[in-house]
Design a protein around this motif. Structure first.
Motif, PDB file in Angstrom:
ATOM      1  N   SER A  79       0.814  -1.238   0.008  1.00  0.00           N
ATOM      2  CA  SER A  79      -0.085  -0.147   0.141  1.00  0.00           C
ATOM      3  C   SER A  79       0.949   1.142   0.088  1.00  0.00           C
ATOM      4  O   SER A  79       2.158   1.130   0.372  1.00  0.00           O
ATOM      5  CB  SER A  79      -0.977  -0.006   1.496  1.00  0.00           C
ATOM      6  N   PHE A  92      -3.978   0.416  -2.552  1.00  0.00           N
ATOM      7  CA  PHE A  92      -3.519  -1.201  -2.347  1.00  0.00           C
ATOM      8  C   PHE A  92      -3.293  -1.684  -3.479  1.00  0.00           C
ATOM      9  O   PHE A  92      -3.885  -1.381  -4.617  1.00  0.00           O
ATOM     10  CB  PHE A  92      -4.621  -1.847  -1.692  1.00  0.00           C
ATOM     11  N   HIS A  95      -6.284  -1.083  -6.056  1.00  0.00           N
ATOM     12  CA  HIS A  95      -7.302  -0.606  -5.317  1.00  0.00           C
ATOM     13  C   HIS A  95      -7.358   0.857  -5.049  1.00  0.00           C
ATOM     14  O   HIS A  95      -6.298   0.984  -4.204  1.00  0.00           O
ATOM     15  CB  HIS A  95      -7.863  -1.508  -4.278  1.00  0.00           C
ATOM     16  N   TYR A  96      -8.063   1.683  -5.281  1.00  0.00           N
ATOM     17  CA  TYR A  96      -7.952   3.157  -4.748  1.00  0.00           C
ATOM     18  C   TYR A  96      -9.004   3.016  -3.418  1.00  0.00           C
ATOM     19  O   TYR A  96     -10.483   2.742  -3.399  1.00  0.00           O
ATOM     20  CB  TYR A  96      -8.745   3.933  -5.831  1.00  0.00           C
ATOM     21  N   HIS A  97      -8.645   3.159  -2.232  1.00  0.00           N
ATOM     22  CA  HIS A  97      -9.313   2.995  -1.063  1.00  0.00           C
ATOM     23  C   HIS A  97      -9.896   4.292  -0.387  1.00  0.00           C
ATOM     24  O   HIS A  97     -11.264   4.363  -0.594  1.00  0.00           O
ATOM     25  CB  HIS A  97      -8.288   2.364  -0.060  1.00  0.00           C
ATOM     26  N   LEU A  98      -9.325   5.202   0.365  1.00  0.00           N
ATOM     27  CA  LEU A  98      -9.846   6.377   0.794  1.00  0.00           C
ATOM     28  C   LEU A  98      -8.964   7.671   0.236  1.00  0.00           C
ATOM     29  O   LEU A  98      -8.046   7.543  -0.127  1.00  0.00           O
ATOM     30  CB  LEU A  98      -9.649   6.501   2.305  1.00  0.00           C
ATOM     31  N   SER A  99      -9.899   8.665   0.149  1.00  0.00           N
ATOM     32  CA  SER A  99      -9.165   9.815  -0.522  1.00  0.00           C
ATOM     33  C   SER A  99      -9.808  11.109   0.132  1.00  0.00           C
ATOM     34  O   SER A  99     -10.999  11.106   0.814  1.00  0.00           O
ATOM     35  CB  SER A  99      -9.274  10.156  -2.032  1.00  0.00           C
ATOM     36  N   GLY A 110     -13.593   1.791  -7.496  1.00  0.00           N
ATOM     37  CA  GLY A 110     -14.824   1.596  -6.483  1.00  0.00           C
ATOM     38  C   GLY A 110     -15.815   2.319  -7.287  1.00  0.00           C
ATOM     39  O   GLY A 110     -15.907   2.730  -8.472  1.00  0.00           O
TER      40      GLY A 110
END
Length: 185
Positions: free
Chosen positions: A58, A76, A83-87, A121
């Motif tokens: 990550s 990640f 993967h695009y997690h939080l922004s 996502g």
């Protein structure tokens, strides 16, 4: 839009050591406030600290403008998937299109790591007209169905937490009765 960001002097930072974690948390929480997000999306500091402690595969992807961190996200990756997690981003700098620039630069980093499919996502709900979904849809015509699997590994503890929550929050029982982690509300 991406060229505009490049020409305006945006810089991309890959932070595998999470040295900019506090900047990211500030941006993330500001964004959650701006969109009036549900309390479910506000994480305790220890959630973010776990990344710094060594979540492998990550990194923080950050956008800097004139030395100021204006946008960031947690990414990640594993084998061929990213993967695009939080922004989060600073509303005062949205005119520079930092999020478009960030995802473009992150996709180049992902490719260099061997990632073949980069998942952005969906939106904030199942409505395809919501602005977050519309923003992400501009990056690719490829769409997949998304499902969330839910498992309870320790029913006794889970039921205890839920029962305590119901006693303390009787007014919320109807609204959150089908949420797996309703005790977070």
């Amino acid at each position: 839009t991406i060229k505009k960001g490049i020409n305006s002097g945006l810089e991309f930072i890959v932070d595998k050591d999470y040295n900019y974690l506090n900047d990211f948390v500030r941006l993330y929480e500001s964004t959650m406030n701006k969109v009036e997000a549900d309390s479910f999306f506000y994480f305790q500091q220890n959630y973010f600290t776990l990344f710094k402690a060594g979540i492998k595969n990550s990194f923080l992807g950050l956008v800097s403008f004139n030395g100021t961190i204006i946008s960031g996200a947690i990414f990640f990756y594993s084998t061929k998937y990213g993967h695009y997690h939080l922004s989060g981003s600073d509303v005062n700098f949205l005119h520079t299109n930092p999020n478009n620039f960030m995802l473009y630069e992150a996709s180049k980093v992902m490719k260099s790591l061997g990632v073949e499919k980069f998942h952005l996502g969906g939106g904030i709900n199942s409505d395809e007209q919501n602005s977050l979904y519309q923003f992400k849809s501009k990056f690719s015509r490829i769409k997949y169905n998304f499902y969330i699997g839910k498992s309870i590994f320790n029913s006794e503890i889970y039921n205890l937490l839920c029962n305590e929550w119901m006693i303390e929050n009787p007014e919320k029982q109807k609204q959150f009765k089908h949420h797996l982690l309703k005790y977070k509300y």
